[in-house]
Design an enzyme around this catalytic site. Sequence first.
Site, PDB file in Angstrom:
ATOM      1  N   LYS A   1       0.887  -1.106   0.032  1.00  0.00           N
ATOM      2  CA  LYS A   1      -0.020  -0.078  -0.130  1.00  0.00           C
ATOM      3  C   LYS A   1       0.928   1.291  -0.050  1.00  0.00           C
ATOM      4  O   LYS A   1       2.007   1.062   0.407  1.00  0.00           O
ATOM      5  CB  LYS A   1      -1.145  -0.057   1.175  1.00  0.00           C
ATOM      6  CG  LYS A   1      -1.979   0.889   1.118  1.00  0.00           C
ATOM      7  CD  LYS A   1      -3.206   0.142   0.910  1.00  0.00           C
ATOM      8  CE  LYS A   1      -4.578   1.090   0.725  1.00  0.00           C
ATOM      9  NZ  LYS A   1      -5.814   0.449   0.617  1.00  0.00           N
TER      10      LYS A   1
ATOM     11  N   GLY B   1     -25.886   2.017   3.457  1.00  0.00           N
ATOM     12  CA  GLY B   1     -24.939   2.700   2.591  1.00  0.00           C
ATOM     13  C   GLY B   1     -25.445   2.255   1.054  1.00  0.00           C
ATOM     14  O   GLY B   1     -25.270   1.026   0.793  1.00  0.00           O
TER      15      GLY B   1
ATOM     16  N   GLY C   1     -24.311   3.587  -1.847  1.00  0.00           N
ATOM     17  CA  GLY C   1     -23.055   4.144  -2.705  1.00  0.00           C
ATOM     18  C   GLY C   1     -22.901   3.358  -3.937  1.00  0.00           C
ATOM     19  O   GLY C   1     -23.924   2.418  -4.259  1.00  0.00           O
ATOM     20  N   LYS C   2     -21.601   3.320  -4.461  1.00  0.00           N
ATOM     21  CA  LYS C   2     -21.229   2.422  -5.521  1.00  0.00           C
ATOM     22  C   LYS C   2     -21.628   0.840  -5.251  1.00  0.00           C
ATOM     23  O   LYS C   2     -22.182   0.412  -6.382  1.00  0.00           O
ATOM     24  CB  LYS C   2     -20.037   2.897  -5.731  1.00  0.00           C
ATOM     25  CG  LYS C   2     -19.879   4.332  -6.336  1.00  0.00           C
ATOM     26  CD  LYS C   2     -18.252   4.426  -6.968  1.00  0.00           C
ATOM     27  CE  LYS C   2     -17.331   4.411  -5.900  1.00  0.00           C
ATOM     28  NZ  LYS C   2     -17.266   5.392  -4.882  1.00  0.00           N
ATOM     29  N   VAL C   3     -21.210   0.629  -4.116  1.00  0.00           N
ATOM     30  CA  VAL C   3     -21.261  -0.793  -3.998  1.00  0.00           C
ATOM     31  C   VAL C   3     -22.686  -1.279  -3.648  1.00  0.00           C
ATOM     32  O   VAL C   3     -23.166  -2.256  -3.961  1.00  0.00           O
ATOM     33  CB  VAL C   3     -20.204  -1.276  -2.946  1.00  0.00           C
ATOM     34  CG1 VAL C   3     -20.519  -2.909  -2.491  1.00  0.00           C
ATOM     35  CG2 VAL C   3     -18.914  -1.134  -3.345  1.00  0.00           C
ATOM     36  N   GLY C   4     -23.315  -0.457  -2.680  1.00  0.00           N
ATOM     37  CA  GLY C   4     -24.703  -0.986  -2.160  1.00  0.00           C
ATOM     38  C   GLY C   4     -25.641  -0.770  -3.145  1.00  0.00           C
ATOM     39  O   GLY C   4     -26.384  -1.842  -3.003  1.00  0.00           O
TER      40      GLY C   4
HETATM   41  P1  NAI Z   1     -19.269   5.220  -1.769  1.00  0.00           P
HETATM   42  O1  NAI Z   1     -18.853   6.493  -1.249  1.00  0.00           O
HETATM   43  O2  NAI Z   1     -19.914   5.252  -3.071  1.00  0.00           O
HETATM   44  O3  NAI Z   1     -20.852   4.591  -0.904  1.00  0.00           O
HETATM   45  C1  NAI Z   1     -20.943   4.984   0.647  1.00  0.00           C
HETATM   46  C2  NAI Z   1     -22.149   5.140   0.705  1.00  0.00           C
HETATM   47  O4  NAI Z   1     -22.645   5.152   2.315  1.00  0.00           O
HETATM   48  C3  NAI Z   1     -22.799   6.691   0.154  1.00  0.00           C
HETATM   49  O5  NAI Z   1     -24.002   6.585  -0.475  1.00  0.00           O
HETATM   50  C4  NAI Z   1     -22.952   7.640   1.538  1.00  0.00           C
HETATM   51  O6  NAI Z   1     -23.788   8.597   1.615  1.00  0.00           O
HETATM   52  C5  NAI Z   1     -23.270   6.357   2.496  1.00  0.00           C
HETATM   53  N1  NAI Z   1     -23.214   6.589   3.921  1.00  0.00           N
HETATM   54  C6  NAI Z   1     -22.187   7.237   4.723  1.00  0.00           C
HETATM   55  N2  NAI Z   1     -22.434   7.221   5.814  1.00  0.00           N
HETATM   56  C7  NAI Z   1     -23.393   6.687   6.233  1.00  0.00           C
HETATM   57  C8  NAI Z   1     -24.266   6.222   7.395  1.00  0.00           C
HETATM   58  N3  NAI Z   1     -23.715   6.517   8.631  1.00  0.00           N
HETATM   59  N4  NAI Z   1     -25.186   5.791   7.154  1.00  0.00           N
HETATM   60  C9  NAI Z   1     -25.841   5.414   6.069  1.00  0.00           C
HETATM   61  N5  NAI Z   1     -25.050   5.591   4.999  1.00  0.00           N
HETATM   62  C10 NAI Z   1     -24.037   6.355   4.851  1.00  0.00           C
HETATM   63  O7  NAI Z   1     -18.336   3.910  -1.446  1.00  0.00           O
HETATM   64  P2  NAI Z   1     -18.624   2.447  -1.733  1.00  0.00           P
HETATM   65  O8  NAI Z   1     -17.383   2.528  -3.037  1.00  0.00           O
HETATM   66  O9  NAI Z   1     -19.865   2.103  -2.111  1.00  0.00           O
HETATM   67  O10 NAI Z   1     -17.945   1.822  -0.713  1.00  0.00           O
HETATM   68  C11 NAI Z   1     -18.639   1.366   0.443  1.00  0.00           C
HETATM   69  C12 NAI Z   1     -17.659   0.719   1.213  1.00  0.00           C
HETATM   70  O11 NAI Z   1     -17.182  -0.433   0.780  1.00  0.00           O
HETATM   71  C13 NAI Z   1     -16.364   1.455   1.734  1.00  0.00           C
HETATM   72  O12 NAI Z   1     -16.301   1.444   3.233  1.00  0.00           O
HETATM   73  C14 NAI Z   1     -15.260   0.872   0.878  1.00  0.00           C
HETATM   74  O13 NAI Z   1     -14.141   1.173   1.505  1.00  0.00           O
HETATM   75  C15 NAI Z   1     -15.770  -0.324   0.850  1.00  0.00           C
HETATM   76  N6  NAI Z   1     -15.282  -1.146  -0.087  1.00  0.00           N
HETATM   77  C16 NAI Z   1     -15.170  -0.670  -1.625  1.00  0.00           C
HETATM   78  C17 NAI Z   1     -15.009  -1.165  -2.845  1.00  0.00           C
HETATM   79  C18 NAI Z   1     -15.203  -0.700  -4.061  1.00  0.00           C
HETATM   80  O14 NAI Z   1     -14.616  -1.581  -4.966  1.00  0.00           O
HETATM   81  N7  NAI Z   1     -15.923   0.316  -4.226  1.00  0.00           N
HETATM   82  C19 NAI Z   1     -14.023  -2.289  -2.442  1.00  0.00           C
HETATM   83  C20 NAI Z   1     -13.751  -2.680  -1.102  1.00  0.00           C
HETATM   84  C21 NAI Z   1     -14.257  -2.135   0.018  1.00  0.00           C
END
Ligand code: NAI
Length: 353
Positions: free
Chosen positions: A78, A178, A180-183
């Site tokens: 990293k 959550g 976001g992108k993954v959810g």
């Molecule tokens: P993202 O930033 O696109 O989505 C995160 C979502 O969580 C956002 O919509 C945000 O508004 C929401 N959020 C923040 N605080 C919150 C709370 N207290 N309650 C409810 N919702 C809340 O991030 P992404 O890419 O979807 O990643 C999500 C998680 O997965 C992160 O922890 C990231 O580190 C992890 N991750 C992501 C990977 C990826 O390929 N994108 C790979 C491995 C892990």
Amino acid sequence: STDDPGSTGHEQVVFCQDKQTGLKAIIGIYSTALGPALGGTRFYPYDSEEAALADVLDLSRGMAYKNALAGLDLGGGKAVIWGDPEQIKTEALLRAYGRFVESLAGRYYTACDVGTYVADMDVIARETRYVTGRSVEHGGAGDSSVLTAWGVFQGMRAAAEHVWGVPTLHGRRVGVAGLGKVGKYLVGHLLDDGAEVVATDVDPRAMEWARTTHPQVSLVDDSALLVGADIDVYAPCALGGALNDETVPALRAKVVAGAANNQLAHPGIEKLLADRGILYAPDYVVNAGGVIQVADEIEGFNFERAKLRATRIYDTTREILRLADAEGVPPAVAADRLAERRMAEVGRLRTIH
Ligand code: NAI
Ligand code: K
């Protein structure tokens, strides 16, 4: 102790400085026992060099475990760039950083992390071959959340099988925190599998997305409500620390499986979950689809091949849950043991000392 990198088990820690561009970076290589070290570059305004070093040591070790369990022929590394990306990120700085990555001659491959994006990887790639997570136009894997979500779904199926006997979420209530992108992708897989989905997000736009695209999803106002809701599975997909001294005692789900990194707020939480009879599918095991997706770029990106690898997260999660039962330890401990075993066994073949 992080005072002496040698004492933390890391193979190599490289301090990089480029006065012209203001670049200060640290590249941490924990292990190349399985292959070149792969892990993202975090661009963050750390309070001190000590804080940056502590983070890179911790994160690079984590990547070694994640890559080992993902079945990749890659070690763990990293990097951190110390500074505020809003203030100092420039083409010149990223290219100076790329030259440092190149100087390691392939011992370390970089990728995106907090504060770095696909577009940044394209810039870094102008100075080094040892970069993944580039844009599709540049031969990259694109948005890694696609296979992250797919892998989380596979890990969740394995956990469901362990608890209820069948590898499906059909008829289960799954709470997704959550969107976001993954959810967002995860919700799609769950609905396709016949699960009932309850979800929340702090961002009203994400809630609106759910309302309009998936009206069958029940929405709750915040994650505290989700934790206390009558759900079978809890999927943290927002920030780290979702499993803590407040949430675990309140949790009604029997299974926790989600994408968020570092879900356990502190050591000991895995034990608290086990004591409450909650099965925790370790975060770094089930969220490895993202690293699997970007790692595939090294061979020339092939989505189907990468998806097949991410599908195997089902088998790995199963194996970890069985091992946990057999050895009488929480799954998080079993996962670490399995990763250490693979690094030791394969590392021996490669005669790395
Ligand atoms: P993202 O930033 O696109 O989505 C995160 C979502 O969580 C956002 O919509 C945000 O508004 C929401 N959020 C923040 N605080 C919150 C709370 N207290 N309650 C409810 N919702 C809340 O991030 P992404 O890419 O979807 O990643 C999500 C998680 O997965 C992160 O922890 C990231 O580190 C992890 N991750 C992501 C990977 C990826 O390929 N994108 C790979 C491995 C892990
Ligand atoms: K090592």
